[in-house]
Design an enzyme around this catalytic site. Structure first.
Site, PDB file in Angstrom:
ATOM      1  N   TRP A 159       0.823  -1.208   0.000  1.00 25.40           N
ATOM      2  CA  TRP A 159       0.000   0.000   0.000  1.00 25.40           C
ATOM      3  C   TRP A 159       0.859   1.261   0.000  1.00 25.40           C
ATOM      4  CZ3 TRP A 159      -0.194   3.847   3.780  1.00 25.40           C
ATOM      5  CH2 TRP A 159      -1.244   4.758   3.668  1.00 25.40           C
ATOM      6  N   HIS A 160       2.045   1.181   0.606  1.00 25.91           N
ATOM      7  CA  HIS A 160       2.880   2.365   0.729  1.00 25.91           C
ATOM      8  C   HIS A 160       3.472   2.819  -0.596  1.00 25.91           C
ATOM      9  CE1 HIS A 160       2.585   1.616   5.043  1.00 25.91           C
ATOM     10  NE2 HIS A 160       3.075   2.820   5.232  1.00 25.91           N
ATOM     11  N   GLY A 161       3.590   1.958  -1.567  1.00 26.21           N
ATOM     12  CA  GLY A 161       4.129   2.413  -2.835  1.00 26.21           C
ATOM     13  C   GLY A 161       4.567   1.296  -3.743  1.00 26.21           C
TER      14      GLY A 161
END
Length: 510
Positions: free
Chosen positions: A357-359
């Site tokens: 989700w962070h990247g």
């Protein structure tokens, strides 16, 4: 009076204004600029916020006008960060509103699941396209041994946050824990509300929609608490995070092989503090700004460095995300209501997806996997060696747990921050084979301000919670004029110490 007679004085007024103000410069500042988004820590935001709150105050008798005023400012705030992508945000608002109304009136289980599936597919589809498409194509190209030119895709700011809020809204309606919004403006207000829009907290509709319906007005205590949080957030972000980042942490992480193991270790501790101050500073300012408008959000951080285990860490760090992952990923996977192996797999997969989700980077996926492993190992150890009932651990045991937990999480942040596994290998190699404690005097002398800020940052973090609560209560009890004076002094100090360029918040890229 003729139209010409009206236009002529207006034209004259515009010429006078143009002679006082560089209108071309003003136009450039007010329009979208990808290099200079509208951030909480910019002078432009301060000026616009003052004008906005002044107008908001003038509309105090008309709750509907206040609501529209906030929505328009929120949309402009988002436009300054993502230009035309504000239409994507509005499209999600309209889609959620219609799906929520339909879902609230449908009783057929299959149809209800289909509605939830549509919402999830739309939101995940946007994330895949805007965030992960280049990663997917580059990975396949790497496997196939071919070249790949990255697609020119503009990432809408805050997309990871508002898609999660969208999904939770529809899922909560499906579960029967939330009634659908019946007023489109209420839902647009919820999803576009500017304080948490770009980098959280991940505010849920169940917490905010009831407040919106009440059309709240900030009390004097809420204003005082909000200003106190804004001051705390600015100090964390500009004075601590930005300074230690630009003057030490970034230099080491960019070229770890050029620095000793001691410098690499301190840079790792520095980044851990920087990330906390940067992200919790944004959360403080977002919660503070919401309080100024009469809205209350839950805390997003609760002194995570005091955690005695990885499990406790994720109850204290980015609380709105960790609880979202628990409620909408971990529990639907089966949570702990299954076999031990399956529950461990659920825990690991949840953190793996949290890392993704962070990247769009394998480094974030590795970071998520690291946290998943830590949680699984901790749960397994607690199951294998349960604490004797009624036995209280002494203080040194707690200190040892805190030290171990902090260092394990800091190792994870090495994957989070490093550019590649090659840099991770260099940092680990320097720490274990080229530590050189002898450079400590020169290091302290050369980076004295950085070391003092790091020490002050950690001391403030480990200070008892009652100290900050007492400080906040004293600030709230002050007369408004003295609250304003303290805020002005903090702003002046920040102007003096901040770097020449505005440093974006780390989580804006997610």
């Amino acid at each position: 009076m003729s139209q010409l007679e009206i236009v002529t004085p207006l034209h004259h007024i515009w010429e006078v204004i143009s002679s006082w103000i560089d209108t071309e410069r003003l136009r450039a500042v007010m329009l979208f600029d990808p290099v200079n988004p509208l951030l909480f820590n910019t002078g432009l935001f301060l000026l616009l916020a003052v004008a906005f709150f002044f107008l908001y105050r003038l509309l105090s008798r008309w709750s509907g006008a206040r609501m529209v005023c906030i929505i328009l400012f929120s949309l402009y705030f988002y436009y300054k960060s993502s230009a035309e992508c504000c239409f994507i945000l509005l499209g999600v608002c309209l889609s959620d509103y219609l799906l929520g109304i339909i879902l609230g009136n449908v009783r057929n289980r299959i149809l209800r699941r289909c509605i939830v599936a549509v919402n999830v597919i739309v939101n995940i589809g946007m994330l895949v396209y805007f965030k992960y498409l280049n990663l997917i194509f580059s990975t396949f190209a790497s496997i196939g041994g071919t070249d790949f030119d990255a697609l020119d895709i503009i990432l809408p700011a805050g997309i990871s946050f508002f898609t999660f809020r969208s999904i939770s809204y529809i899922v909560d309606i499906y579960r029967g824990t939330l009634r659908p919004a019946t007023n489109l403006l209420d839902y647009i207000f919820f999803l576009t509300f500017f304080p948490p829009l770009l980098a959280g907290p991940v505010v849920r509709a169940a917490d905010m929609l009831p407040q919106i319906k009440r059309r709240p007005v900030a009390t004097r205590a809420m204003v005082g608490a909000g200003l106190f949080l804004i001051i705390c957030g600015l100090i964390k972000k500009v004075i601590v995070a930005d300074y230690i980042s630009g003057n030490f942490v970034d230099r080491v992480f960019d070229n770890p092989a050029l620095y000793t193991g001691l410098e690499n270790l301190l840079a790792l501790y520095g980044f851990t503090l920087q990330l906390y101050c940067d992200f919790s500073g944004y959360s403080d300012m977002a919660i503070g700004l919401a309080l100024l408008l009469g809205f209350s959000f839950k805390d997003n951080f609760n002194a995570p460095f005091k955690s005695q285990s990885p499990t406790e860490w994720w109850r204290r760090w980015h609380i709105s995300l960790s609880t979202w992952l628990r409620d909408y990923l971990y529990i639907p996977m089966g949570g702990s209501r299954c076999s031990v192996k399956r529950s461990y797999a659920n825990q690991f997969n949840t953190m793996l997806l949290g890392g993704l989700w962070h990247g769009a980077s394998w480094m974030y996926i590795i970071w998520g996997a690291w946290n998943g492993i830590l949680l699984v190992v901790h749960k397994a150890l607690r199951k294998a060696f349960p604490a004797p009932p009624g036995v209280r651990r002494d203080q040194w045991w707690r200190v040892a747990n805190i030290f171990l937990t902090f260092n394990l999480m800091a190792v994870g942040f090495m994957f989070f921050r490093a550019r590649s596994m090659e840099h991770v290998g260099q940092m680990v190699g320097q720490i274990f084979t080229n530590f050189h404690v002898s450079v400590a005097p020169q290091l302290i002398e050369g980076y004295l301000a950085v070391m003092l800020l790091m020490l002050a940052g950690y001391l403030m973090h480990f200070a008892p919670r009652r100290w900050s609560d007492t400080l906040r209560d004293h600030y709230i009890a002050l007369r408004p004029i003295w609250q304003a004076v303290i805020l002005a002094i903090v702003l002046l100090v920040i102007i003096q110490v901040r770097s020449s360029r505005i440093v974006p918040f780390i989580y804006l890229q997610y």
